[in-house]
Design an enzyme around this catalytic site. Structure first.
Site, mmCIF file in Angstrom:
data_model
loop_
_atom_site.group_PDB
_atom_site.id
_atom_site.type_symbol
_atom_site.label_atom_id
_atom_site.label_comp_id
_atom_site.label_asym_id
_atom_site.label_seq_id
_atom_site.Cartn_x
_atom_site.Cartn_y
_atom_site.Cartn_z
ATOM 1 N N HIS A 62 36.585 65.782 23.824
ATOM 2 C CA HIS A 62 37.414 64.599 24.047
ATOM 3 C C HIS A 62 36.874 63.780 25.210
ATOM 4 O O HIS A 62 36.318 64.312 26.171
ATOM 5 C CB HIS A 62 38.888 64.945 24.257
ATOM 6 C CG HIS A 62 39.197 65.773 25.475
ATOM 7 N ND1 HIS A 62 38.333 66.676 26.021
ATOM 8 C CD2 HIS A 62 40.302 65.830 26.248
ATOM 9 C CE1 HIS A 62 38.903 67.251 27.080
ATOM 10 N NE2 HIS A 62 40.087 66.753 27.243
ATOM 11 N N TYR B 144 45.190 72.484 36.365
ATOM 12 C CA TYR B 144 45.869 71.222 36.680
ATOM 13 C C TYR B 144 46.405 71.326 38.100
ATOM 14 O O TYR B 144 47.007 72.346 38.476
ATOM 15 C CB TYR B 144 47.065 70.996 35.749
ATOM 16 C CG TYR B 144 46.756 70.552 34.344
ATOM 17 C CD1 TYR B 144 45.625 69.838 34.011
ATOM 18 C CD2 TYR B 144 47.663 70.842 33.327
ATOM 19 C CE1 TYR B 144 45.385 69.417 32.711
ATOM 20 C CE2 TYR B 144 47.437 70.430 32.018
ATOM 21 C CZ TYR B 144 46.297 69.722 31.721
ATOM 22 O OH TYR B 144 46.069 69.317 30.434
#
Ligand SMILES: [Fe+2]
Length: 306
Positions: free
Chosen positions: A198, A254
């Site tokens: 991606h 994250y």
């Protein structure tokens, strides 16, 4: 097909609340280098393995988030062709003059249905401290902090991601590599213009123009582990990880910058080819798709955005 047209993500302009704290985060922890500072307070940075002038722009603001995400295209002719296709698709195109950001030539800019601004450009100056090309060492000097190799991808939250899907595939020749489809429609799409799993992704969300995370590429699991150690040492707020995504197969952490913008360090991920079939996830295995080991989403993944 050979890589042509849109080459890759090139620039992300983030809004930050405290520039000194942001610089400490992106320079000391992430390992980016400052290449320029603008009279308007914007600070321009790059990762060590990037050849172009800069990739990350920090803009002082009172609200965190993302101003724009820009892709580099292979020629001025492609830039003109993309402008025509975008106009034919029915979207307005704005011209941003050369030099609006140092080292960057003319850009075209569109506002997506999801409320995000996407720019395209071709001309860009080479960075003064670019990777070596003659008998190169693996890096010109040892990377700092987590040693971000490059600015890698972005995940944005907003409405009408179906229209974004149409825009990126029809106007810019991106491929849809993966999706999450719920009974009431598309929840998420992962789009690529390259061999990466991606380059940009979108999640359906009622508020327009939101940033979920900006990701930086690391080499492997060991680098992800080292990054986690540094985040603990620097008391950097971790959202989740180290863990892995089912979607893209990437290894991940994250965490948040001092303004509350979510960052990701990302390694691995499969090699994508344009003839790959679309990979899909449904409501039964959605948790494993996002967080492969935990097998469930945390509330923050769906609700905390800037
Ligand atoms: Fe990501």
């Amino acid at each position: 097909m050979a890589l042509k047209g849109v080459l890759r993500p090139g620039i992300c302009q983030l809004r930050v609340l405290d520039m000194d704290a942001a610089i400490k985060h992106y320079v000391d922890l992430m390992g980016l280098s400052i290449v320029d500072k603008g009279a308007d307070g914007r600070v321009y940075l790059k990762a060590w393995d990037e050849f172009d002038h800069h990739s990350v722009v920090l803009r002082p603001a009172t609200e965190a988030g993302v101003d724009l995400f820009a892709f580099k295209v292979d020629s001025d002719a492609s830039l003109a062709e993309f402008e025509k296709r975008i106009r034919d698709f029915g979207m307005a195109v704005e011209h941003i003059p050369a030099g609006e950001q140092p080292g960057i030539g003319p850009r075209i800019s569109v506002k997506l249905a999801s409320g995000h601004r996407i720019d395209l450009y071709h001309q860009v100056e080479r960075a003064k401290e670019a990777p070596e090309v003659l008998n190169p060492y693996i890096w010109p000097k040892p990377p700092r902090g987590v040693g971000a190799i490059r600015m890698d991808h972005i995940l944005m939250y907003g409405p009408d991601i179906e229209k974004n899907l149409e825009f990126f595939t029809k106007c810019l020749d991106f491929s849809l590599a993966e999706k999450i489809e719920l009974p009431d429609g598309l929840l998420a799409i992962w789009l690529t213009c390259s061999n990466k799993a991606h380059d940009i992704a979108f999640v359906r969300h009622p508020e327009p123009g939101k940033l979920h995370h900006l990701a930086f590429f690391l080499e492997d699991w060991n680098a992800i582990g080292n990054a986690a150690d540094l985040m603990i040492h620097t008391n950097t707020p971790i959202d989740i990880g180290p863990t892995r995504h089912g979607v893209t197969r990437g290894q991940t952490i994250y965490f948040f910058d001092p303004s509350g913008n979510r960052n990701e360090v990302y390694a691995g991920g499969y090699t994508y080819y344009p003839d790959d079939p679309l990979r899909a996830w449904d409501q039964n295995e959605l948790g494993r798709g996002i967080f492969y080991y935990e097998k469930q989403l945390n509330e923050r993944f769906l609700s905390v955005v800037t």
